[in-house]
Scaffold this motif. Structure first.
Motif, short mmCIF file in Angstrom:
data_model
loop_
_atom_site.label_atom_id
_atom_site.label_comp_id
_atom_site.label_asym_id
_atom_site.label_seq_id
_atom_site.Cartn_x
_atom_site.Cartn_y
_atom_site.Cartn_z
N MET A 82 -3.44 20.53 1.90
CA MET A 82 -2.83 19.29 2.39
C MET A 82 -1.56 18.98 1.60
N LYS A 83 -0.57 18.48 2.28
CA LYS A 83 0.69 18.18 1.61
C LYS A 83 0.52 17.08 0.57
N THR A 84 1.37 17.14 -0.46
CA THR A 84 1.31 16.15 -1.52
C THR A 84 1.53 14.74 -0.97
N THR A 85 2.47 14.62 -0.03
CA THR A 85 2.74 13.29 0.52
C THR A 85 1.54 12.78 1.30
N ASP A 86 0.82 13.68 1.99
CA ASP A 86 -0.36 13.25 2.73
C ASP A 86 -1.45 12.76 1.78
N VAL A 87 -1.56 13.41 0.64
CA VAL A 87 -2.54 12.97 -0.36
C VAL A 87 -2.19 11.56 -0.82
N ARG A 88 -0.91 11.34 -1.05
CA ARG A 88 -0.49 9.99 -1.48
C ARG A 88 -0.78 8.94 -0.41
N VAL A 89 -0.52 9.31 0.84
CA VAL A 89 -0.78 8.36 1.94
C VAL A 89 -2.28 8.06 2.00
N ARG A 90 -3.11 9.08 1.85
CA ARG A 90 -4.55 8.84 1.89
C ARG A 90 -5.00 7.94 0.75
N ARG A 91 -4.39 8.13 -0.41
CA ARG A 91 -4.73 7.26 -1.54
C ARG A 91 -4.29 5.82 -1.26
N ALA A 92 -3.15 5.68 -0.62
CA ALA A 92 -2.67 4.33 -0.28
C ALA A 92 -3.62 3.67 0.72
N ILE A 93 -4.08 4.44 1.69
CA ILE A 93 -5.02 3.90 2.69
C ILE A 93 -6.32 3.48 1.99
N ALA A 94 -6.77 4.31 1.06
CA ALA A 94 -8.00 3.99 0.33
C ALA A 94 -7.82 2.72 -0.49
N ALA A 95 -6.64 2.56 -1.09
CA ALA A 95 -6.38 1.36 -1.89
C ALA A 95 -6.41 0.12 -1.00
N VAL A 96 -5.78 0.21 0.16
CA VAL A 96 -5.78 -0.94 1.08
C VAL A 96 -7.20 -1.22 1.56
N ALA A 97 -7.97 -0.15 1.81
CA ALA A 97 -9.36 -0.33 2.23
C ALA A 97 -10.15 -1.09 1.17
N ALA A 98 -9.79 -0.86 -0.10
CA ALA A 98 -10.50 -1.51 -1.21
C ALA A 98 -9.94 -2.89 -1.52
N GLY A 99 -8.96 -3.33 -0.72
CA GLY A 99 -8.42 -4.67 -0.91
C GLY A 99 -7.31 -4.75 -1.93
N ARG A 100 -6.80 -3.57 -2.36
CA ARG A 100 -5.74 -3.58 -3.36
C ARG A 100 -4.37 -3.50 -2.69
N PRO A 101 -3.32 -3.97 -3.37
CA PRO A 101 -1.97 -3.86 -2.82
C PRO A 101 -1.39 -2.48 -3.06
N VAL A 102 -0.43 -2.09 -2.25
CA VAL A 102 0.33 -0.85 -2.44
C VAL A 102 1.80 -1.17 -2.28
N VAL A 103 2.65 -0.22 -2.71
CA VAL A 103 4.09 -0.37 -2.55
C VAL A 103 4.55 0.54 -1.41
N VAL A 104 5.29 -0.03 -0.46
CA VAL A 104 5.82 0.76 0.66
C VAL A 104 7.34 0.67 0.62
N THR A 105 8.00 1.81 0.59
CA THR A 105 9.46 1.81 0.57
C THR A 105 9.98 2.08 1.97
N ALA A 106 11.05 1.38 2.32
CA ALA A 106 11.63 1.52 3.65
C ALA A 106 12.56 2.72 3.69
N GLU A 107 13.08 3.00 4.87
CA GLU A 107 13.99 4.12 5.04
C GLU A 107 15.31 3.82 4.33
N PRO A 108 15.86 4.81 3.60
CA PRO A 108 17.16 4.59 2.96
C PRO A 108 18.24 4.18 3.96
N ALA A 109 18.11 4.66 5.20
CA ALA A 109 19.11 4.34 6.21
C ALA A 109 19.02 2.88 6.65
N GLN A 110 17.86 2.26 6.37
CA GLN A 110 17.69 0.86 6.73
C GLN A 110 18.01 -0.01 5.51
#
Ligand SMILES: [Zn+2]
Length: 369
Positions: free
Chosen positions: A1-29
């Motif tokens: 599995m790609k490293t980025t996918d692992v990070r996304v899964r960890r972020a989903i798990a954190a949100v599932a546990a009620g914890r906050p995560v940091v989401v960065t927007a597109e540089p073009a935006q």
């Protein structure tokens, strides 16, 4: 599995546990970074943390059905500002005080996420701003609200998510950017992902196509199986053409071609698309078998020499679509290479047929022809 996918899964798990995560927007935006968490996990402590580190303009991303159910009309009625991404009329839950404290806002946010809440439970205007999220999430609109909405949904929480822009500590009059967002996430032990990483994860993990047609017809004098696919997200129509014989365990050549109206249909010399497709058909017919995946990205059709603004799908998106089509066909690429970087995605490689899928797809094709 790609490293980025692992990070996304960890972020989903954190949100599932009620914890906050940091989401960065597109540089073009806007390039902002958001503190994001599930709305049904809102607590006074979490809101206090949010207010301390962000702009304090706390928004709650909701799908259209929830904005409708809770009677949350657009804050501004002009069509441009009433669609997805638009802020809705601000609210306070009717049982809170002034509505501005972290405690009050946490309660309002939790009530916005509650299935039992109804429109009459809220005062308008208030101190929490709902925002209309595209129901397709980041695959419909690549922005912070949709990323927050997706994370809550993928985490199995209620489909409502808080987002608020993180403020720079080095320059309190500005928003945090780049490395400062990473430092913030590290300092508080938060998972950090980008909107683009979440979109790529969804494209790779959620089926992007369905098979809608399947027939046998002669192509270049060779009976071939032609399969039509419909993009479940974007409505794009793609084709897979299996020329000649194909059987279990038999490697066949793969050619991926991106539609080009001027080149493919009219043989225009502005590009080599038509010649590439002709060559692939001739090669597969001559060699007795091969697979041609013909991609037709959604939107204005690609037409070299005619449109310059068409073909907005990225190479990564096209590659993901090919992967889903191959997966449906029960074949997997053995080797892929790209010899035409400026003329769309063109890949050649030998592909084995997966035996476990033979009866469902290629095997039945082989017997049909
Ligand atoms: Zn072309």
């Amino acid at each position: 599995m790609k490293t980025t996918d692992v990070r996304v899964r960890r972020a989903i798990a954190a949100v599932a546990a009620g914890r906050p995560v940091v989401v960065t927007a597109e540089p073009a935006q806007d390039d902002d970074g958001y503190l994001v968490f599930a709305a049904d996990a809102a607590t006074p402590k979490l809101l206090a943390f949010t207010v301390r580190h962000t702009s304090g303009l706390v928004r709650v991303a909701l799908p259209p059905s929830e904005c409708e159910r809770l009677d949350l009309p657009p804050m501004c009625s002009t069509a441009k500002r009433a669609g997805v991404g638009a802020q809705r009329v601000s609210v306070d839950w009717k049982g809170v005080g002034t509505g501005i404290s972290a405690t009050d806002r946490a309660r309002t946010i939790a009530e916005l996420a509650a299935a039992a809440s109804c429109a009459d439970d809220f005062r308008r205007p208030g101190h929490v701003i709902p925002v209309l999220a595209d129901p397709q999430g980041v695959l419909g609109r690549s922005a912070g609200a949709e990323a927050a909405f997706d994370l809550a949904r993928l985490a199995g929480r209620r489909e409502a998510a808080v987002l608020c822009e993180i403020v720079s500590r080095r320059r309190p009059s500005a928003m945090a950017r780049g490395a400062e967002l990473s430092d913030f996430a590290d300092e508080y032990g938060l998972q950090a992902i980008s909107v683009a990483e979440l979109a790529a994860y969804r494209r790779r993990t959620e089926p992007q196509i369905v098979r809608v047609a399947d027939t046998v017809m002669p192509i270049r004098g060779v009976n071939s199986r032609v399969i039509g696919f419909h993009g479940v997200r974007d409505g794009a129509e793609h084709l897979a053409v299996i020329v000649g014989a194909a059987g279990p365990g038999v490697p066949v050549a793969l050619h991926v071609h991106v539609e080009c109206i001027t080149g493919d249909v009219f043989g225009a010399s502005a590009c080599r698309c038509g010649r590439d497709l002709d060559g692939a058909l001739a090669q597969t017919a001559a060699s007795g078998g091969g697979l041609i995946v013909y991609l037709r990205p959604a939107g204005r059709p690609r037409a070299c020499g005619l449109y310059d603004d068409a073909h907005e799908a990225s190479r990564e998106q096209l590659a993901d679509m090919v992967t889903w089509i191959l997966r449906d066909l029960g074949v997997s690429p053995l080797r892929l290479s790209d010899d035409a970087p400026n003329v769309g995605l063109v890949m050649f490689g030998a592909i084995p047929v997966q035996r476990r899928d033979v009866g469902r797809t290629i095997g039945s094709f082989a017997s049909a022809v």
